[in-house]
Design a protein around this motif. Structure first.
Motif, PDB file in Angstrom:
ATOM      1  N   ASP A 136      37.048  40.165  29.698  1.00  0.00           N
ATOM      2  CA  ASP A 136      36.160  40.434  30.831  1.00  0.00           C
ATOM      3  C   ASP A 136      34.793  40.885  30.322  1.00  0.00           C
ATOM      4  O   ASP A 136      34.684  41.886  29.607  1.00  0.00           O
ATOM      5  CB  ASP A 136      36.774  41.509  31.725  1.00  0.00           C
ATOM      6  N   GLY A 183      45.787  36.939  42.319  1.00  0.00           N
ATOM      7  CA  GLY A 183      44.803  37.931  41.934  1.00  0.00           C
ATOM      8  C   GLY A 183      43.591  37.297  41.280  1.00  0.00           C
ATOM      9  O   GLY A 183      42.931  37.915  40.451  1.00  0.00           O
ATOM     10  N   GLU A 184      43.302  36.043  41.631  1.00  0.00           N
ATOM     11  CA  GLU A 184      42.156  35.337  41.082  1.00  0.00           C
ATOM     12  C   GLU A 184      41.054  35.278  42.133  1.00  0.00           C
ATOM     13  O   GLU A 184      41.296  34.854  43.262  1.00  0.00           O
ATOM     14  CB  GLU A 184      42.531  33.922  40.648  1.00  0.00           C
ATOM     15  N   TYR A 185      39.853  35.684  41.755  1.00  0.00           N
ATOM     16  CA  TYR A 185      38.740  35.718  42.695  1.00  0.00           C
ATOM     17  C   TYR A 185      37.571  34.942  42.097  1.00  0.00           C
ATOM     18  O   TYR A 185      36.956  35.357  41.122  1.00  0.00           O
ATOM     19  CB  TYR A 185      38.348  37.162  42.988  1.00  0.00           C
ATOM     20  N   ARG A 227      47.319  41.894  34.370  1.00  0.00           N
ATOM     21  CA  ARG A 227      46.170  41.750  35.261  1.00  0.00           C
ATOM     22  C   ARG A 227      46.673  41.348  36.637  1.00  0.00           C
ATOM     23  O   ARG A 227      47.865  41.095  36.839  1.00  0.00           O
ATOM     24  CB  ARG A 227      45.195  40.707  34.725  1.00  0.00           C
ATOM     25  N   GLY A 228      45.753  41.245  37.574  1.00  0.00           N
ATOM     26  CA  GLY A 228      46.136  40.899  38.935  1.00  0.00           C
ATOM     27  C   GLY A 228      46.846  39.571  39.044  1.00  0.00           C
ATOM     28  O   GLY A 228      47.660  39.369  39.933  1.00  0.00           O
ATOM     29  N   ARG A 245      41.715  40.812  48.938  1.00  0.00           N
ATOM     30  CA  ARG A 245      42.737  41.534  48.176  1.00  0.00           C
ATOM     31  C   ARG A 245      44.149  41.047  48.469  1.00  0.00           C
ATOM     32  O   ARG A 245      45.093  41.821  48.479  1.00  0.00           O
ATOM     33  CB  ARG A 245      42.663  43.024  48.487  1.00  0.00           C
ATOM     34  N   ALA A 293      36.231  40.055  44.068  1.00  0.00           N
ATOM     35  CA  ALA A 293      37.217  40.302  45.114  1.00  0.00           C
ATOM     36  C   ALA A 293      36.526  40.829  46.362  1.00  0.00           C
ATOM     37  O   ALA A 293      35.851  41.859  46.319  1.00  0.00           O
ATOM     38  CB  ALA A 293      38.254  41.307  44.625  1.00  0.00           C
ATOM     39  N   GLU A 335      35.356  33.343  37.597  1.00  0.00           N
ATOM     40  CA  GLU A 335      36.367  34.284  38.074  1.00  0.00           C
ATOM     41  C   GLU A 335      36.062  35.675  37.557  1.00  0.00           C
ATOM     42  O   GLU A 335      35.790  35.869  36.368  1.00  0.00           O
ATOM     43  CB  GLU A 335      37.752  33.873  37.607  1.00  0.00           C
ATOM     44  N   SER A 336      36.123  36.649  38.456  1.00  0.00           N
ATOM     45  CA  SER A 336      35.913  38.040  38.090  1.00  0.00           C
ATOM     46  C   SER A 336      36.552  38.924  39.139  1.00  0.00           C
ATOM     47  O   SER A 336      36.538  38.606  40.336  1.00  0.00           O
ATOM     48  CB  SER A 336      34.416  38.352  37.994  1.00  0.00           C
ATOM     49  N   GLU A 337      37.109  40.042  38.698  1.00  0.00           N
ATOM     50  CA  GLU A 337      37.643  41.016  39.647  1.00  0.00           C
ATOM     51  C   GLU A 337      36.543  41.537  40.555  1.00  0.00           C
ATOM     52  O   GLU A 337      36.778  41.896  41.710  1.00  0.00           O
ATOM     53  CB  GLU A 337      38.310  42.161  38.887  1.00  0.00           C
TER      54      GLU A 337
END
Length: 633
Positions: A593, A495-497, A374-375, A490, A624, A619-621
């Motif tokens: 997710d 990579g945590e949003y 993952r990110g 980005r 972002a 937290e979720s992509e």
């Protein structure tokens, strides 16, 4: 633990749970209480510890008058012989080997720093560590029980007792500039006293949860942005000897590590007690000692080839490097091996080995399957066994990731009045060791309906240790109670949003006798919180993503929560300690997710005080910030 010279109980202090034991492990005797200390290898080929001690007759709380003593051994585990006092008054010492071969020692007392040519001394005071909080904390308090480590360029990272991180370019004394705060997974259970070390491409940290008698582990590519890995490094339960006999210590704290030439941790040094701190009154059968545990050392592993790893990657080849005492060609149990994101590997998932071939002293292993990258992942974890059942683990840096890459942060934002309206002011900084490249800063606003992006600005490439001002006009619709923060589009190192959600949001449901406290001038998110003093009151946060956090007040005499994630009981935590507002009370483990629920129920452990809820985040992509042009200038 190996046994040095037999297990004994005659003439030793201690509750039955810690007898018989190996008195030659670490540092102990009947005249002194010992606490903490990290072993280091000296130029003389011997192992040395600077350990604090105080007379046993004064009980555990005699530590206020502790001194630092020097100990030496031919073996990293012991027995250690105390030679002399090297600092007349000092507590919780940590030693750092300097690039010039000298040693630096810092202590809790005033954060004083001493230097010496050798561990035996003499030690000379060279200064006091000072840290500028730069808005990350409400005051410039330095903190205590610091832990330090060198970065690749010779700068020094320091982590405070509460997990905040600062960096100095002027040696161990500093001055230090704070670069990140609130790095622990949660502030409940009294997390404290980390140890930081660097091996190969990353930093590691273990810290202690004093009230919960547990610990936690996190790691970082740049030392600025940290991520937690599932599992307990240790807890206050049982330590085992090689013959199967065990000791159960009541307290296990003050972790420190012994490192090899590559920085890898080979031994864990701990302060242990047989009873609670308050039960050790002095002139009794209770005390504390330094205990040293051998660790499984991480293996040298690396990915073969430089192609990026994506969801479409079918096979991965890993090099397991041979070294003294380890021949992967003959020893590895290929069927046991798993490779991939630690979020999968730690639970038995990840890619499996489908083939292997020797390459000189090394073993090349080909893996296939779901790697789970993952990110947030900057490396892959290898986990498995040898053919004789010994643990094997290691971390392989992913292609395109670098331990010296840019590490961007934004200083806490402030809103100021401008000629055309409100303006958000901040500063973008690069604490990495490479230029950052261009990025975009996005302003998130929460007016009560959850955070949303409302403005953006382009930021230039920044050199290492450089900075650039951020000044963004805010929309005319800005409200008096609106909260703002700046995130980078980005470009998160992890990579945590995350998005914050106030307790008034529709996704937060309260059940019971919760009272709303409006405190517009206090340090509460959006000026309000919810408080309950009734057992059984509940709050449920529904979110869609991979993790959630809950924030609230920690204070003297406050109560406890039982936690349920997706209806399953997770654990109970206490909110009792020194007052902290907007404290991170709890963070879920990494989830699949999708839609989830985090439910907290007021419960009773040793205290039945009130509990509070300030806000949540998740937290979720999907969070972002893409910084679309419609957001303005």
């Amino acid at each position: 633990m190996p046994i040095i010279d037999g297990l004994e109980d005659t003439g030793l202090w201690g509750a039955p749970s810690v007898l018989p034991r190996d008195k030659d492990n670490g540092v102990e005797d009947n005249q002194w209480c010992y606490w903490g200390g990290n072993p280091v290898l000296g130029a003389d080929g011997k192992y040395h510890i600077a350990v604090c001690r105080w007379p046993e007759s004064t009980g555990h709380h005699g530590w206020f008058e502790s001194e630092v003593a020097h100990c030496v051994s031919d073996n990293p585990i012991g027995p250690y012989r105390v030679t002399q006092t090297i600092v007349k008054k000092g507590h919780n010492p940590e030693v750092l080997r300097l690039p010039n071969g000298r040693f630096a020692l810092h202590v809790l007392n005033g954060n004083n720093v001493y230097e010496a040519d050798k561990m035996q001394g003499p030690w000379s005071r060279v200064g006091t560590i000072r840290i500028s909080s730069r808005g990350f904390r409400p005051t410039d308090r330095v903190g205590s029980n610091l832990t330090t480590e060198f970065r690749p360029d010779g700068s020094v990272i320091v982590m405070k007792k509460d997990g905040d991180v600062a960096i100095s370019r002027s040696g161990v004394v500093g001055p230090y500039q704070m670069v990140s705060a609130n790095n622990y997974a949660r502030a409940t259970g009294y997390p404290e006293d980390p140890v930081v070390w660097r091996s190969r491409h990353q930093y590691h940290a273990i810290y202690n949860h004093a009230q919960d008698r547990k610990s936690a582990y996190m790691r970082s590519l740049d030392g600025v942005h940290w991520r937690h890995e599932t599992g307990l490094p240790y807890d206050a339960s049982t330590t085992f000897y090689e013959n199967g006999v065990s000791n159960q210590w009541y307290k296990i704290e003050r972790p420190k590590v012994l490192q090899d030439a590559l920085g890898r941790a080979t031994h864990l040094s701990l302060a242990v007690m047989d009873v609670s701190k308050g039960a050790d009154k002095g002139n009794d059968n209770h005390s504390s000692k330094n205990l040293i545990l051998p660790l499984v050392t991480e293996k040298l592993v690396s990915l073969v080839g430089g192609s990026p790893v994506t969801a479409a990657t079918k096979t991965i080849t890993l090099r397991i490097q041979g070294e003294a005492g380890f021949d992967p060609r003959a020893e590895m149990d290929l069927e046991s091996l798993r490779l991939g994101s630690d979020s999968l590997v730690n639970y038995g998932g990840g890619c499996q080995a489908i083939g292997a071939e020797p390459d000189g002293r090394d073993l090349l292993v080909t893996f296939e399957g779901r790697h789970g990258a993952r990110g947030r992942d900057y490396d892959f974890k290898l986990l498995g066994e040898t053919k004789t059942g010994d643990l094997v683990f290691g971390y392989a840096l992913l292609p395109g990731k670098s331990a010296t890459a840019a590490a961007l942060i934004t200083l806490p934002a402030r809103v100021e009045a401008g000629d055309g309206g409100a303006v958000l002011q901040s500063t973008l900084e690069n604490w990495g060791l490479e230029p950052s490249g261009e990025t975009t800063a996005v302003v998130l606003r929460d007016s009560g309906e959850g955070e949303e992006p409302v403005a953006r600005t382009s930021c230039p490439s920044i050199e290492p240790y450089g900075s650039a001002p951020i000044s963004i006009p805010l929309p005319a619709s800005t409200g008096a109670g609106d909260e703002y923060r700046v995130v980078l589009a980005r470009s998160s190192s992890l990579g945590e949003y995350w998005r914050r959600v106030d307790d008034t949001h529709a996704s937060v449901e309260f059940d019971g006798e919760w009272a709303r406290h409006d405190k517009p001038n206090a340090d509460y998110y959006r000026g309000n919180e919810r408080v309950s003093s009734t057992l059984g009151d509940e709050v449920t946060f529904s979110f869609e993503g991979v993790r959630a956090r809950v924030y609230g007040l920690i204070g003297r005499g406050m109560g406890s929560y039982a936690v349920y994630v997706d209806g399953q009981y997770a654990e109970t935590f206490r909110c009792n300690w020194a007052p902290v507002s907007r404290a991170r009370l709890y963070q879920t483990e990494l989830l699949s997710d999708g839609p989830h629920t985090l439910r907290l129920v007021k419960t009773k452990t040793d205290l039945n005080g009130e509990v509070s809820i300030d806000f949540f985040s998740y937290e979720s992509e999907a969070n972002a910030p893409a910084a679309p042009r419609s957001l303005g200038p």
